[in-house]
Design a protein around this motif. Sequence first.
Motif, PDB file in Angstrom:
ATOM      1  N   SER A 163      33.626  56.287  39.816  1.00 54.94           N
ATOM      2  CA  SER A 163      32.334  56.929  39.613  1.00 54.94           C
ATOM      3  C   SER A 163      31.672  57.221  40.950  1.00 54.94           C
ATOM      4  O   SER A 163      31.783  56.434  41.895  1.00 54.94           O
ATOM      5  CB  SER A 163      31.421  56.019  38.785  1.00 54.94           C
ATOM      6  OG  SER A 163      30.111  56.527  38.733  1.00 54.94           O
TER       7      SER A 163
ATOM      8  N   ALA B 145      31.904  54.686  33.681  1.00 54.12           N
ATOM      9  CA  ALA B 145      32.608  53.486  34.145  1.00 54.12           C
ATOM     10  C   ALA B 145      32.655  53.457  35.667  1.00 54.12           C
ATOM     11  O   ALA B 145      32.607  54.501  36.327  1.00 54.12           O
ATOM     12  CB  ALA B 145      34.021  53.452  33.580  1.00 54.12           C
TER      13      ALA B 145
ATOM     14  N   GLU C  17      44.234  55.713  34.147  1.00 58.12           N
ATOM     15  CA  GLU C  17      45.072  56.294  33.107  1.00 58.12           C
ATOM     16  C   GLU C  17      46.419  55.580  33.145  1.00 58.12           C
ATOM     17  O   GLU C  17      47.017  55.422  34.218  1.00 58.12           O
ATOM     18  CB  GLU C  17      45.266  57.783  33.343  1.00 58.12           C
ATOM     19  CG  GLU C  17      43.990  58.603  33.266  1.00 58.12           C
ATOM     20  CD  GLU C  17      44.272  60.079  33.466  1.00 58.12           C
ATOM     21  OE1 GLU C  17      45.180  60.618  32.790  1.00 58.12           O
ATOM     22  OE2 GLU C  17      43.599  60.706  34.311  1.00 58.12           O
TER      23      GLU C  17
ATOM     24  N   PRO D 288      40.788  63.587  31.364  1.00 59.01           N
ATOM     25  CA  PRO D 288      41.772  62.861  32.166  1.00 59.01           C
ATOM     26  C   PRO D 288      42.494  63.821  33.102  1.00 59.01           C
ATOM     27  O   PRO D 288      42.437  65.036  32.921  1.00 59.01           O
ATOM     28  CB  PRO D 288      42.720  62.290  31.109  1.00 59.01           C
ATOM     29  CG  PRO D 288      42.654  63.297  29.997  1.00 59.01           C
ATOM     30  CD  PRO D 288      41.234  63.782  29.968  1.00 59.01           C
TER      31      PRO D 288
ATOM     32  N   ALA E 208      39.319  50.841  31.662  1.00 60.71           N
ATOM     33  CA  ALA E 208      38.126  51.152  32.457  1.00 60.71           C
ATOM     34  C   ALA E 208      37.395  49.882  32.863  1.00 60.71           C
ATOM     35  O   ALA E 208      37.337  48.915  32.100  1.00 60.71           O
ATOM     36  CB  ALA E 208      37.186  52.061  31.663  1.00 60.71           C
TER      37      ALA E 208
ATOM     38  N   CYS F  71      38.279  54.065  36.304  1.00 62.98           N
ATOM     39  CA  CYS F  71      39.153  54.266  35.148  1.00 62.98           C
ATOM     40  C   CYS F  71      40.594  54.425  35.613  1.00 62.98           C
ATOM     41  O   CYS F  71      40.848  55.056  36.652  1.00 62.98           O
ATOM     42  CB  CYS F  71      38.748  55.521  34.360  1.00 62.98           C
ATOM     43  SG  CYS F  71      37.225  55.361  33.414  1.00 62.98           S
TER      44      CYS F  71
ATOM     45  N   HIS G  48      40.442  56.938  38.760  1.00 65.37           N
ATOM     46  CA  HIS G  48      39.177  57.643  38.954  1.00 65.37           C
ATOM     47  C   HIS G  48      38.084  56.631  39.282  1.00 65.37           C
ATOM     48  O   HIS G  48      38.105  55.503  38.786  1.00 65.37           O
ATOM     49  CB  HIS G  48      38.769  58.387  37.669  1.00 65.37           C
ATOM     50  CG  HIS G  48      39.842  59.231  37.066  1.00 65.37           C
ATOM     51  ND1 HIS G  48      39.886  60.593  37.207  1.00 65.37           N
ATOM     52  CD2 HIS G  48      40.928  58.892  36.296  1.00 65.37           C
ATOM     53  CE1 HIS G  48      40.940  61.079  36.543  1.00 65.37           C
ATOM     54  NE2 HIS G  48      41.593  60.067  35.995  1.00 65.37           N
TER      55      HIS G  48
ATOM     56  N   VAL H 171      37.424  52.701  21.498  1.00 67.79           N
ATOM     57  CA  VAL H 171      37.104  51.882  22.673  1.00 67.79           C
ATOM     58  C   VAL H 171      36.920  50.422  22.264  1.00 67.79           C
ATOM     59  O   VAL H 171      36.188  50.114  21.321  1.00 67.79           O
ATOM     60  CB  VAL H 171      35.821  52.388  23.367  1.00 67.79           C
ATOM     61  CG1 VAL H 171      35.509  51.527  24.595  1.00 67.79           C
ATOM     62  CG2 VAL H 171      35.967  53.850  23.755  1.00 67.79           C
TER      63      VAL H 171
ATOM     64  N   VAL I  21      43.773  54.345  28.448  1.00 67.15           N
ATOM     65  CA  VAL I  21      42.932  54.181  29.639  1.00 67.15           C
ATOM     66  C   VAL I  21      42.363  52.763  29.685  1.00 67.15           C
ATOM     67  O   VAL I  21      41.950  52.215  28.654  1.00 67.15           O
ATOM     68  CB  VAL I  21      41.774  55.208  29.637  1.00 67.15           C
ATOM     69  CG1 VAL I  21      40.765  54.901  30.744  1.00 67.15           C
ATOM     70  CG2 VAL I  21      42.315  56.630  29.786  1.00 67.15           C
TER      71      VAL I  21
ATOM     72  N   ARG J 120      31.503  47.088  38.950  1.00 71.77           N
ATOM     73  CA  ARG J 120      31.807  46.708  37.570  1.00 71.77           C
ATOM     74  C   ARG J 120      30.975  45.493  37.185  1.00 71.77           C
ATOM     75  O   ARG J 120      30.495  44.751  38.066  1.00 71.77           O
ATOM     76  CB  ARG J 120      33.297  46.377  37.424  1.00 71.77           C
ATOM     77  CG  ARG J 120      33.723  45.143  38.194  1.00 71.77           C
ATOM     78  CD  ARG J 120      35.211  44.909  38.154  1.00 71.77           C
ATOM     79  NE  ARG J 120      35.716  44.687  36.803  1.00 71.77           N
ATOM     80  CZ  ARG J 120      36.973  44.320  36.533  1.00 71.77           C
ATOM     81  NH1 ARG J 120      37.849  44.151  37.531  1.00 71.77           N
ATOM     82  NH2 ARG J 120      37.372  44.138  35.298  1.00 71.77           N
TER      83      ARG J 120
ATOM     84  N   ILE K 200      38.811  59.693  29.793  1.00 74.39           N
ATOM     85  CA  ILE K 200      38.272  58.578  30.567  1.00 74.39           C
ATOM     86  C   ILE K 200      36.787  58.429  30.251  1.00 74.39           C
ATOM     87  O   ILE K 200      36.190  59.296  29.597  1.00 74.39           O
ATOM     88  CB  ILE K 200      38.499  58.787  32.085  1.00 74.39           C
ATOM     89  CG1 ILE K 200      37.780  60.050  32.570  1.00 74.39           C
ATOM     90  CG2 ILE K 200      39.986  58.858  32.393  1.00 74.39           C
ATOM     91  CD1 ILE K 200      37.871  60.275  34.068  1.00 74.39           C
ATOM     92  N   LEU K 201      36.178  57.337  30.702  1.00 74.38           N
ATOM     93  CA  LEU K 201      34.771  57.068  30.429  1.00 74.38           C
ATOM     94  C   LEU K 201      33.920  57.469  31.633  1.00 74.38           C
ATOM     95  O   LEU K 201      34.088  56.938  32.732  1.00 74.38           O
ATOM     96  CB  LEU K 201      34.565  55.586  30.108  1.00 74.38           C
ATOM     97  CG  LEU K 201      35.339  55.061  28.891  1.00 74.38           C
ATOM     98  CD1 LEU K 201      35.054  53.580  28.668  1.00 74.38           C
ATOM     99  CD2 LEU K 201      35.000  55.865  27.639  1.00 74.38           C
TER     100      LEU K 201
END
Length: 200
Positions: free
Chosen positions: A146, A116, A121, A105, A71, A119, A144, A32, A69, A152, A112-113
């Motif tokens: 959360s 985050a 892919e 994923p 994120a 995310c 994706h 990362v 990925v 963010r 993925i995280l």
Amino acid sequence: MKRVPFSEAVARKFPESVVLIVAPDEDGDPNVMPAGWSMFTSNDPLMIAVSVGLERYTHGLLEAAADYVIAFPSEAQTDDIVFCGSNSGADVDKVAASGLSLAEPAVGSTPILEDAAACFECRPGPAFRTGDHTVFAGEVVAAHVSETHEERVKNLGRAWGDGPERFKTLSQLLEMDRESVSSDETPRETARDCPDRSLE
């Protein structure tokens, strides 16, 4: 307007976006790296690009990756941004050392995280060199978000500190501004420091 050194003008970019790049190493384990320079480049297909320094460990990983990925980090990951931006994946397993939470994923093989805000892919697309960086453009094959962290964080620059305190969501900034106004304090000025290269 007045003419100034490049660094003084560039410092007015703050607050700027920060993303976390997750790319597999030679053993397939995720590495990362935070990056400050990213952008969407196409709607159809959806594509996102990130600029990575030629000397970065992640640069070689992206060149070899079958997928990766991008994120958008949340406020829960500010310590992780600092840790991953201060250490090289060539020397340390950042995921294990930082405690970053991974999730499966949907399409690719790169995890993925979990914490985050979003995310993406990506399947590798065009890449081209720009001076001392390469811009890697990837086609988004799955997205994706959360269910816990909706926002963010942005990088406010080193005038706010060298640690996680320089990464804030828009809501946090607005709340700080309201508090400063209500207490008759002057809001902190925009960073005038040199460009923050630790996150590139």
